[in-house]
Design a protein around this motif. Structure first.
Motif, PDB file in Angstrom:
ATOM      1  N   ARG A 165      31.694   7.843  41.518  1.00  0.00           N
ATOM      2  CA  ARG A 165      31.933   6.758  42.706  1.00  0.00           C
ATOM      3  C   ARG A 165      33.529   6.148  41.672  1.00  0.00           C
ATOM      4  O   ARG A 165      34.008   5.066  43.410  1.00  0.00           O
ATOM      5  CB  ARG A 165      31.147   5.803  42.463  1.00  0.00           C
ATOM      6  CG  ARG A 165      29.686   6.463  42.567  1.00  0.00           C
ATOM      7  CD  ARG A 165      28.859   5.438  42.258  1.00  0.00           C
ATOM      8  NE  ARG A 165      28.753   4.408  43.627  1.00  0.00           N
ATOM      9  CZ  ARG A 165      29.872   2.894  42.827  1.00  0.00           C
ATOM     10  NH1 ARG A 165      29.858   2.710  41.468  1.00  0.00           N
ATOM     11  NH2 ARG A 165      30.064   1.816  43.615  1.00  0.00           N
ATOM     12  N   ALA A 166      34.579   6.276  40.988  1.00  0.00           N
ATOM     13  CA  ALA A 166      35.511   5.624  40.821  1.00  0.00           C
ATOM     14  C   ALA A 166      36.492   5.634  42.093  1.00  0.00           C
ATOM     15  O   ALA A 166      36.961   4.730  42.562  1.00  0.00           O
ATOM     16  CB  ALA A 166      36.618   6.014  39.787  1.00  0.00           C
ATOM     17  N   PRO A 167      36.534   6.811  43.068  1.00  0.00           N
ATOM     18  CA  PRO A 167      36.933   6.756  44.624  1.00  0.00           C
ATOM     19  C   PRO A 167      37.300   5.480  45.280  1.00  0.00           C
ATOM     20  O   PRO A 167      37.880   4.819  45.526  1.00  0.00           O
ATOM     21  CB  PRO A 167      36.919   8.299  44.877  1.00  0.00           C
ATOM     22  CG  PRO A 167      36.785   8.711  43.770  1.00  0.00           C
ATOM     23  CD  PRO A 167      35.896   8.270  43.049  1.00  0.00           C
ATOM     24  N   VAL A 168      35.761   5.395  45.240  1.00  0.00           N
ATOM     25  CA  VAL A 168      35.492   4.447  46.699  1.00  0.00           C
ATOM     26  C   VAL A 168      35.856   3.420  45.868  1.00  0.00           C
ATOM     27  O   VAL A 168      36.557   2.293  47.051  1.00  0.00           O
ATOM     28  CB  VAL A 168      33.295   4.375  46.842  1.00  0.00           C
ATOM     29  CG1 VAL A 168      33.303   4.015  45.158  1.00  0.00           C
ATOM     30  CG2 VAL A 168      33.874   3.426  47.963  1.00  0.00           C
ATOM     31  N   GLU A 169      35.895   2.451  44.939  1.00  0.00           N
ATOM     32  CA  GLU A 169      36.352   1.087  43.831  1.00  0.00           C
ATOM     33  C   GLU A 169      38.208   1.260  44.308  1.00  0.00           C
ATOM     34  O   GLU A 169      38.723   0.025  44.449  1.00  0.00           O
ATOM     35  CB  GLU A 169      36.077   1.604  42.707  1.00  0.00           C
ATOM     36  CG  GLU A 169      34.785   1.264  41.890  1.00  0.00           C
ATOM     37  CD  GLU A 169      33.727   0.434  42.499  1.00  0.00           C
ATOM     38  OE1 GLU A 169      34.637  -1.024  43.123  1.00  0.00           O
ATOM     39  OE2 GLU A 169      32.854  -0.272  42.743  1.00  0.00           O
ATOM     40  N   HIS A 170      38.808   2.629  44.586  1.00  0.00           N
ATOM     41  CA  HIS A 170      39.972   2.574  44.980  1.00  0.00           C
ATOM     42  C   HIS A 170      40.466   2.689  46.292  1.00  0.00           C
ATOM     43  O   HIS A 170      41.085   1.532  46.467  1.00  0.00           O
ATOM     44  CB  HIS A 170      40.761   4.119  43.882  1.00  0.00           C
ATOM     45  CG  HIS A 170      40.818   4.014  42.195  1.00  0.00           C
ATOM     46  ND1 HIS A 170      40.619   5.230  41.873  1.00  0.00           N
ATOM     47  CD2 HIS A 170      40.378   3.296  41.302  1.00  0.00           C
ATOM     48  CE1 HIS A 170      40.426   5.201  40.846  1.00  0.00           C
ATOM     49  NE2 HIS A 170      40.558   3.902  40.350  1.00  0.00           N
ATOM     50  N   SER A 171      39.864   3.169  46.667  1.00  0.00           N
ATOM     51  CA  SER A 171      39.657   3.235  48.198  1.00  0.00           C
ATOM     52  C   SER A 171      39.363   1.628  48.772  1.00  0.00           C
ATOM     53  O   SER A 171      40.293   0.680  49.516  1.00  0.00           O
ATOM     54  CB  SER A 171      38.404   3.570  49.355  1.00  0.00           C
ATOM     55  OG  SER A 171      38.452   3.134  50.354  1.00  0.00           O
ATOM     56  N   PHE A 172      38.567   0.541  48.198  1.00  0.00           N
ATOM     57  CA  PHE A 172      38.427  -1.001  48.330  1.00  0.00           C
ATOM     58  C   PHE A 172      39.602  -1.451  48.258  1.00  0.00           C
ATOM     59  O   PHE A 172      40.336  -2.578  48.883  1.00  0.00           O
ATOM     60  CB  PHE A 172      37.257  -1.780  47.962  1.00  0.00           C
ATOM     61  CG  PHE A 172      36.892  -1.611  48.537  1.00  0.00           C
ATOM     62  CD1 PHE A 172      35.905  -2.264  49.425  1.00  0.00           C
ATOM     63  CD2 PHE A 172      34.919  -0.948  48.076  1.00  0.00           C
ATOM     64  CE1 PHE A 172      34.955  -1.813  50.648  1.00  0.00           C
ATOM     65  CE2 PHE A 172      33.728  -1.145  48.640  1.00  0.00           C
ATOM     66  CZ  PHE A 172      33.807  -1.327  49.573  1.00  0.00           C
ATOM     67  N   ALA A 173      40.565  -1.151  46.833  1.00  0.00           N
ATOM     68  CA  ALA A 173      41.437  -2.329  46.177  1.00  0.00           C
ATOM     69  C   ALA A 173      42.575  -2.137  47.202  1.00  0.00           C
ATOM     70  O   ALA A 173      43.243  -2.578  47.332  1.00  0.00           O
ATOM     71  CB  ALA A 173      41.583  -1.516  44.909  1.00  0.00           C
ATOM     72  N   HIS A 174      42.383  -0.024  47.742  1.00  0.00           N
ATOM     73  CA  HIS A 174      43.485  -0.046  48.649  1.00  0.00           C
ATOM     74  C   HIS A 174      44.178  -1.078  49.990  1.00  0.00           C
ATOM     75  O   HIS A 174      44.626  -1.891  50.450  1.00  0.00           O
ATOM     76  CB  HIS A 174      44.390   1.230  48.788  1.00  0.00           C
ATOM     77  CG  HIS A 174      45.077   1.420  50.110  1.00  0.00           C
ATOM     78  ND1 HIS A 174      46.077   1.266  49.307  1.00  0.00           N
ATOM     79  CD2 HIS A 174      45.675   1.813  51.577  1.00  0.00           C
ATOM     80  CE1 HIS A 174      46.682   1.924  50.728  1.00  0.00           C
ATOM     81  NE2 HIS A 174      46.557   2.176  51.383  1.00  0.00           N
ATOM     82  N   LEU A 175      41.964  -1.489  50.406  1.00  0.00           N
ATOM     83  CA  LEU A 175      42.014  -1.665  51.751  1.00  0.00           C
ATOM     84  C   LEU A 175      42.588  -3.357  51.292  1.00  0.00           C
ATOM     85  O   LEU A 175      43.029  -4.419  51.989  1.00  0.00           O
ATOM     86  CB  LEU A 175      40.961  -1.358  51.850  1.00  0.00           C
ATOM     87  CG  LEU A 175      40.511  -2.043  53.365  1.00  0.00           C
ATOM     88  CD1 LEU A 175      40.885  -2.032  54.160  1.00  0.00           C
ATOM     89  CD2 LEU A 175      38.834  -2.099  53.692  1.00  0.00           C
TER      90      LEU A 175
END
Length: 208
Positions: A165-175
């Motif tokens: 699930r780590a990639p979804v956390e990175h996606s939120f951070a980028h957004l």
């Protein structure tokens, strides 16, 4: 911009709102986003909820926007990414006190996943969403209780799920790197349009 260029503030606001109105409708609907993932051979998506902090307003009407979990006022969004963390869908804005599982139920996430033939990796905030223990499509891991500790294998499974699930956390951070979100107000409709416009721009950046 208005004062420095000797034009009205209304004109500047119109210039700001016009591209948002053009970009927001380009964000995909939930069913179409999932079908697109399935069509290109994907098997799972990553789902999570986040709170976008807003400027606090006084009055009883603003109380639902307070999130006890984050101890701040804001609006709740649910989002999906593919397994690499590329954002594919974002929900409408809801009051900050909305729980992840409540938002997922209102968006009929489970039904859309089954219709597309996809699974989803989620955190414990979605525990209980999937009502089919024999053929679950939403994997949430294991939760310890006061009277029941996790076994070693359950802990290992939770660690593997967290890594997936780590990639979804990175996606939120980028957004959330978009500075315009720091001035977001508690108007759900405007916030929804803005986040969906930023989702389109974020995808353009990722795919460039």
């Amino acid at each position: 911009m208005a004062g420095g260029n000797d034009i009205s503030a209304t004109t500047v606001r119109r210039w700001r709102d016009e591209p948002i109105a053009l970009l927001a409708p380009q964000a995909p609907r939930l069913d179409r986003a999932l079908k697109k993932i399935a069509k290109r051979g994907g098997e799972v998506v990553l789902v999570d909820g986040t709170l976008v902090a807003t400027q606090r307003r006084t009055g009883n009407a603003n109380r639902p926007n307070y999130s006890g979990k984050h101890h701040t006022h804001g609006l709740h969004f649910l989002a999906l990414t593919d397994e690499k963390g590329r954002p594919i869908w974002i929900s409408a804005a809801r009051p900050g006190r909305t729980h992840d599982i409540t938002a997922a139920r209102r968006d009929h996430l489970l039904a859309h996943l089954r219709a597309a033939g996809l699974g989803a990796l989620a955190d414990l905030g979605f525990l209980g969403l999937d009502d089919d223990p024999d053929d679950p499509v939403v994997v949430t891991g294991f939760k310890a209780t006061r009277y029941r500790k996790l076994t070693t294998s359950q802990k290992d499974a939770n660690q593997a799920l967290a890594a997936g699930r780590a990639p979804v956390e990175h996606s939120f951070a980028h957004l959330k790197n978009w500075r315009t979100l720091t001035k977001l107000r508690t108007n759900p409709a405007r916030a929804t349009h803005l986040l969906r416009a930023l989702l389109v721009l974020t995808n353009l950046q990722v795919n460039r």
